[in-house]
Write an enzyme that holds these catalytic residues in place. Structure first.
Site, PDB file in Angstrom:
ATOM      1  N   ASP A 162       0.840  -1.191   0.000  1.00  0.00           N
ATOM      2  CA  ASP A 162       0.000   0.000   0.000  1.00  0.00           C
ATOM      3  C   ASP A 162       0.884   1.254   0.000  1.00  0.00           C
ATOM      4  O   ASP A 162       2.038   1.193  -0.431  1.00  0.00           O
ATOM      5  CB  ASP A 162      -0.943  -0.035   1.205  1.00  0.00           C
ATOM      6  CG  ASP A 162      -2.297   0.590   0.912  1.00  0.00           C
ATOM      7  OD1 ASP A 162      -2.320   1.785   0.554  1.00  0.00           O
ATOM      8  OD2 ASP A 162      -3.325  -0.096   1.041  1.00  0.00           O
ATOM      9  N   HIS A 217      -3.597   5.981   3.431  1.00  0.00           N
ATOM     10  CA  HIS A 217      -4.372   4.846   2.922  1.00  0.00           C
ATOM     11  C   HIS A 217      -3.844   3.518   3.458  1.00  0.00           C
ATOM     12  O   HIS A 217      -4.615   2.649   3.893  1.00  0.00           O
ATOM     13  CB  HIS A 217      -4.316   4.877   1.394  1.00  0.00           C
ATOM     14  CG  HIS A 217      -5.210   3.904   0.705  1.00  0.00           C
ATOM     15  ND1 HIS A 217      -4.837   2.609   0.436  1.00  0.00           N
ATOM     16  CD2 HIS A 217      -6.457   4.053   0.187  1.00  0.00           C
ATOM     17  CE1 HIS A 217      -5.814   1.991  -0.215  1.00  0.00           C
ATOM     18  NE2 HIS A 217      -6.810   2.848  -0.369  1.00  0.00           N
ATOM     19  N   SER A 269     -11.145  -0.584  -1.354  1.00  0.00           N
ATOM     20  CA  SER A 269      -9.894  -0.604  -0.593  1.00  0.00           C
ATOM     21  C   SER A 269     -10.142  -0.973   0.859  1.00  0.00           C
ATOM     22  O   SER A 269      -9.282  -1.563   1.519  1.00  0.00           O
ATOM     23  CB  SER A 269      -9.224   0.777  -0.632  1.00  0.00           C
ATOM     24  OG  SER A 269      -8.638   1.034  -1.878  1.00  0.00           O
TER      25      SER A 269
END
Length: 530
Positions: free
Chosen positions: A164, A203, A434
């Protein structure tokens, strides 16, 4: 066998030395001259090995090797010569060479509002779900993680790699489970140590918390709160995932024999990778080789379906790619010869998203509507998991419809929570596939914890195909909806057509085998599905 931290440092050093030695030009040679800014290239060889003369070829073409991945026949190179790719492709051993600097897709979250079963051999222990912000985790209750935690919270011998934007490993809910030895920064295309402050985007820290936030009284509890989490930075700070970063990440996961990887991004030059495009072909094939190599080393790969409300099995138009540099998007027709990586690579567990919108009660339990933004497709989706839905998934239990998870304290968040007793423990509400994918990665980690074999670490504690069967066969079947809420039909595919669910309750394009169920997975309760 995983390397110790001391050996890890040697591994990073060895990788750097190998690249330096392989890229060293012989005396007297005259390489091509740079005529522009340096760019990064992926070079794919026809054989799954990097030839011994690769350094000479790259040097003569005006470049230098950044990293060579012999196991898949690919290397990352840098060159300031505009004719580098063409020069490399004159080598009969080269299948393709492509610059990657325009080939990234930025990660983003939807902001719209309106083996045979056996007794466990790994050390397992239960976990509790009474952390300060646990009442806000509708997503965990929806897939029965509190009940699963009474059986197991996972094993400390299991490591999940979160590929990520990086990981805030100092976060109080992440730090107890952080595995520094298994973490790496692949943003250069070659693995390097992961440094503090690496996740500027946030994220990666969010997805990691859903997987493995500790059951420690602080904040939230992840799906697998006793396993260890490794951060593998595979993007720029702005959240662009370039191909050399993704190849590096899977090669690292393979070398470390990680048990599971979560992949909440697109790893591609374009949203869809088309086999008949020369530049795209070399890149997606290198990525495919890296992913399959990781699987062969025992790594279970879980990936998000995407947020384009697109039928990936019947694509029509791609209007979003490439999205770097900004403003370079092209409109092009795409067909089934074009695939999304990694979710459409065979063997990858593909995940669509749903919200907290209970549709009906059936003999199998409640059904939840696919999130309005979630992509889908019979070739892509194996299961569905909570990703949030800010439009059709708002209710008393999920007031904003989104998923709460860990976040770097210094990264802005529109919907922020702070642990009342730990001001440095910051959390953020986000939605997207996600957010769905890490739920499934966490369940996969629980499965490996419960049924894996510690005596076979060199090939993975549990084969990826076995993990996939445990996850899919124990999912709660969910049929295509008989109807959708008013307005849902206006969220269309790229062709302007309404999103259409195809298939029966046992398997369909929106939900695959159904909603993942953590309790049924850890008890291997197939309910007649397997």
């Amino acid at each position: 066998m995983r390397m110790s931290p001391r050996t890890l440092g040697a591994a990073f050093a060895a990788a750097a030395v190998t690249a330096a030695l392989v890229g060293a030009p012989p005396a007297g040679a005259a390489p091509a001259t740079a005529d522009g800014p340096a760019r990064t290239y992926l070079v794919l060889y026809k054989q799954t090995a990097v030839p011994s003369d690769a350094a000479d070829t790259v040097r003569d073409a005006g470049g230098e090797i950044v990293a060579a991945y012999d196991a898949i026949g690919a290397l990352v190179a840098r060159s300031g010569y505009s004719g580098f790719a063409d020069a490399m492709q004159k080598d009969v051993k080269v299948e393709g060479a492509s610059a990657t600097d325009r080939f990234g897709v930025q990660v983003g979250d939807v902001q719209a509002d309106g083996h045979d079963e056996q007794a466990p051999e790994l050390p397992n222990s239960p976990a509790t779900d009474g952390d300060n912000l646990s009442p806000l985790q509708w997503d965990m209750r929806q897939i029965s993680t509190p009940q699963a935690h009474a059986v197991t919270g996972g094993s400390r011998t299991v490591v999940v790699g979160d590929i990520d934007t990086g990981l805030d490993f100092t976060h109080p809910d992440i730090a107890p489970n952080y595995s520094a030895a298994d973490s790496a920064d692949c943003s250069s295309g070659a693995p390097a140590p992961l440094r503090p402050g690496n996740d500027v985007n946030g994220h990666g820290t969010h997805t990691a918390g859903t997987i493995a936030a500790a059951s420690n009284g602080i904040g939230i509890v992840g799906v697998a709160p006793n396993v260890r989490i490794a951060g593998i930075k595979s993007s720029t700070d702005a959240g662009f995932f370039f191909p050399e970063m993704v190849v590096c990440s899977f090669m690292w996961a393979a070398e470390r024999h990680l048990d599971v990887t979560n992949n909440s991004y697109f790893a591609d030059p374009f949203l869809f990778n088309c086999r008949n495009d020369k530049a795209q072909h070399a890149i997606w094939k290198a990525e495919q080789r890296a992913i399959r190599h990781a699987m062969n080393q025992g790594v279970t790969v879980v990936a998000a379906a995407g947020n384009e409300s697109e039928d990936l099995s019947h694509p029509g138009i791609d209007t979003t790619s490439p999205d770097f540099p900004p403003g370079t998007e092209q409109t092009r027709d795409v067909t089934n010869a074009c695939v999304v990586v990694p979710v459409e690579i065979p063997g990858v567990i593909g995940v669509s998203a749903n919200g907290h919108n209970e549709q009906a009660d059936s003999d199998e339990g409640p059904d939840y509507l696919k999130s309005f933004y979630s992509s889908y497709g019979v070739s892509a989706v194996d299961v569905v998991a909570p990703g949030g839905d800010s439009v059709y998934g708002r209710n008393a239990e999920a007031p904003n419809g989104r998923v709460l998870s860990t976040y770097p304290a210094t990264t802005p968040c529109l919907r922020r929570e702070v642990d009342p007793n730990e001001p440095s423990a910051v959390y953020c509400y986000l939605q997207g596939t996600s957010m769905a994918s890490p739920h499934v990665a966490g369940v996969a980690a629980l499965v490996v914890s419960r049924y894996g074999d510690l005596q076979n670490p060199q090939n993975g504690k549990m084969r990826p195909g076995q993990v996939e069967q445990y996850v899919t066969q124990t999912a709660d079947p969910q049929p295509c909806p008989a109807s959708v809420p008013a307005g849902y039909e206006t969220v269309t595919t790229s062709l302007g057509e309404p999103q259409a669910c195809q298939g029966g309750p046992g398997f369909n394009s929106w939900y695959g085998k159904g909603q993942v169920n953590a309790l049924r997975a850890v008890t291997h309760d197939t309910g007649g599905n397997g």
